[in-house]
Scaffold this motif. Structure first.
Motif, PDB file in Angstrom:
ATOM      1  N   GLU A 207       0.853  -1.181   0.000  1.00  0.00           N
ATOM      2  CA  GLU A 207       0.000   0.000   0.000  1.00  0.00           C
ATOM      3  C   GLU A 207       0.891   1.233   0.000  1.00  0.00           C
ATOM      4  OE1 GLU A 207      -3.893  -1.765   2.421  1.00  0.00           O
ATOM      5  OE2 GLU A 207      -2.490  -0.431   3.448  1.00  0.00           O
ATOM      6  N   ALA A 208       0.491   2.262  -0.754  1.00  0.00           N
ATOM      7  CA  ALA A 208       1.284   3.492  -0.819  1.00  0.00           C
ATOM      8  C   ALA A 208       1.402   4.125   0.563  1.00  0.00           C
ATOM      9  CB  ALA A 208       0.661   4.472  -1.810  1.00  0.00           C
ATOM     10  N   ILE A 209       0.274   4.235   1.255  1.00  0.00           N
ATOM     11  CA  ILE A 209       0.230   4.631   2.667  1.00  0.00           C
ATOM     12  C   ILE A 209      -0.619   3.570   3.350  1.00  0.00           C
ATOM     13  CG2 ILE A 209      -0.355   6.391   4.367  1.00  0.00           C
ATOM     14  CD1 ILE A 209      -0.320   8.454   2.139  1.00  0.00           C
ATOM     15  N   SER A 210      -0.025   2.811   4.235  1.00  0.00           N
ATOM     16  CA  SER A 210      -0.745   1.669   4.811  1.00  0.00           C
ATOM     17  C   SER A 210      -1.898   2.132   5.688  1.00  0.00           C
ATOM     18  CB  SER A 210       0.213   0.791   5.615  1.00  0.00           C
ATOM     19  OG  SER A 210       0.734   1.483   6.730  1.00  0.00           O
ATOM     20  N   ASN A 211      -2.945   1.316   5.696  1.00  0.00           N
ATOM     21  CA  ASN A 211      -4.167   1.621   6.437  1.00  0.00           C
ATOM     22  C   ASN A 211      -4.457   0.503   7.433  1.00  0.00           C
ATOM     23  OD1 ASN A 211      -6.793   2.276   7.261  1.00  0.00           O
ATOM     24  ND2 ASN A 211      -7.733   1.566   5.352  1.00  0.00           N
ATOM     25  N   PRO A 212      -4.344   0.779   8.756  1.00  0.00           N
ATOM     26  CA  PRO A 212      -4.203   2.091   9.380  1.00  0.00           C
ATOM     27  C   PRO A 212      -2.803   2.382   9.935  1.00  0.00           C
ATOM     28  CG  PRO A 212      -5.039   0.583  11.001  1.00  0.00           C
ATOM     29  CD  PRO A 212      -4.769  -0.232   9.745  1.00  0.00           C
TER      30      PRO A 212
END
Length: 414
Positions: free
Chosen positions: A149-154
């Motif tokens: 993920e580009a920015i992991s969630n969460p």
């Protein structure tokens, strides 16, 4: 054109037949042809046209073209949900006996999907982070792709896509990036070397929480090899387009996760204001994160745009304008206090979505990670006292006041 202008002036911005600046909604199941011969040509993909919405639809095609143009890809395929998009993106080239590498800090639904893939003989090897140092040791002769993920969630870990793409390509592997939380406003993974980009377009692309959907964009630059990815063999006439051709003409059609035309239309509407919404939400997220850091009883406030974040330097270097996205998390000290704080919020809604114009807050451990094991939750950065906030476009002062009063009302009993 700059971003916000381009979002209003795509190459197909005006319908050529009617002059409408919005695409017509082809809310039909199937399309008539002038002759049986023409129907044969359309079904065989030897002539342009539409036969059945599960196979293609004009409204979906408009959304797909605009997503491909926005991401700088060779083509796109829209799906009925973000999870459908992730599933199709992986299954398009994986088969029994294959392995792939993913970072452990992923959305809980994606981790659950990996368990289902195990029943098909496909193994996910999870790295403790998306860094090259953690991923490279896991690569072996069975590895067929890297997924992050580009920015992991969460967890809000920012992936160094350019460096990871270089590693992947040095080992002959494609890099697939779920860029839902970054959006094309902050990041264009294909420009940094990624090969396939995935969005849960239910989120920021739609923007209003009005439609579930997903989309896969192929960069069209990876040198696919039928020996390593046998499913692509019938589509190797143009090797670099084999991925999107197989996805469009085979897997996506056969599994049937097509997007409803009305939902595609709502996403087209959402794209028009994507840049404005994301910029405003990012500014609000930074202001709220800075305010939360100063509140007593708030622990481990995590936002990539904060100087205290381990991703701060990468965010400044990789993200447009140095913006850190519109998600933040913080810890409250206990599950009970997390629930109490959520229940005191007045502006923010307790809704398990992100990317809405409204601010949304949830307790991930009991919701989107409900089916994950304690070990998977911890690896993903999910704790019993953690709250995730998807910051909207309200006035930042109102959000700060709301979370301040909620934190004070949920003060731990001494």
């Amino acid at each position: 054109m700059k971003l916000n202008t381009s979002l209003l002036h795509f190459s197909d911005a005006v319908d050529s037949t009617t002059g409408s600046p919005l695409p017509p909604v082809a809310q039909v199941s199937a399309f008539a042809q002038e002759s049986a011969e023409q129907m044969e040509q359309v079904f065989a993909a030897r002539a342009p046209g539409f036969a059945y919405t599960r196979l293609a639809n004009p409204t979906l095609s408009t959304f797909e073209r605009r997503m491909a143009q926005l991401e700088g890809g060779a083509g796109a395929v829209a799906c009925a949900s973000g999870m459908a998009a992730v599933s199709m993106a992986l299954l398009n080239i994986l088969r029994a006996g294959d392995e792939f590498i993913a970072a452990s800090q992923l959305y809980g639904g994606t981790l659950s999907l990996f368990h289902d893939l195990e029943h098909l003989g496909i193994r996910a090897r999870l790295a403790s982070s998306s860094s090259c140092g953690d991923i490279e040791p896991l690569i072996n002769e069975k590895t067929r792709l890297i997924f992050v993920e580009a920015i992991s969630n969460p967890g809000l870990e920012v992936t160094d896509i350019e460096t990871l793409a270089q590693l992947a390509h040095s080992r002959g592997l494609p890099l697939l990036v779920d860029s839902t939380t970054a959006t094309p406003v902050l990041l264009r993974p294909l420009q940094l070397g990624a090969n396939v980009v995935i969005h849960s377009s239910s989120k920021y692309i739609n923007g209003s929480g009005s439609a579930i959907s997903g989309v896969i964009v192929d960069g069209g630059r990876f040198p696919w090899d039928a020996g390593r990815w046998p499913a692509l063999e019938p589509y190797m006439k143009i090797p670099k387009l084999a991925y999107i051709q197989r996805l469009r003409q085979d897997l996506w059609q056969n599994f049937g996760p097509c997007l409803a035309p009305q939902n595609a239309f709502l996403n087209v509407l959402g794209l028009e204001t994507l840049g404005l919404r994301v910029e405003r939400a990012c500014k609000n997220a930074l202001a709220l994160a800075q305010a939360l850091e100063k509140l007593p009883g708030m622990y481990a406030v995590n936002y990539p745009g904060l100087e205290s974040s381990s991703s701060f330097d990468l965010t400044r270097r990789q993200m447009a304008g140095g913006m850190g996205g519109a998600l933040l998390t913080f810890r409250t000290g206990s599950r009970e206090r997390a629930f109490a704080l959520l229940n005191q919020l007045r502006c923010a809604y307790i809704i398990s979505n992100v990317g809405d114009v409204r601010t949304l807050a949830i307790h991930p451990a009991s919701s989107i990670f409900h089916h994950s094991s304690p070990q998977e939750q911890q690896a993903a950065g999910v704790f019993e006292d953690l709250i995730r906030v998807s910051v909207g476009i309200e006035d930042a002062e109102d959000l700060i006041e709301d979370f301040t009063q909620a934190a004070q009302a949920a003060r731990p009993i001494s």
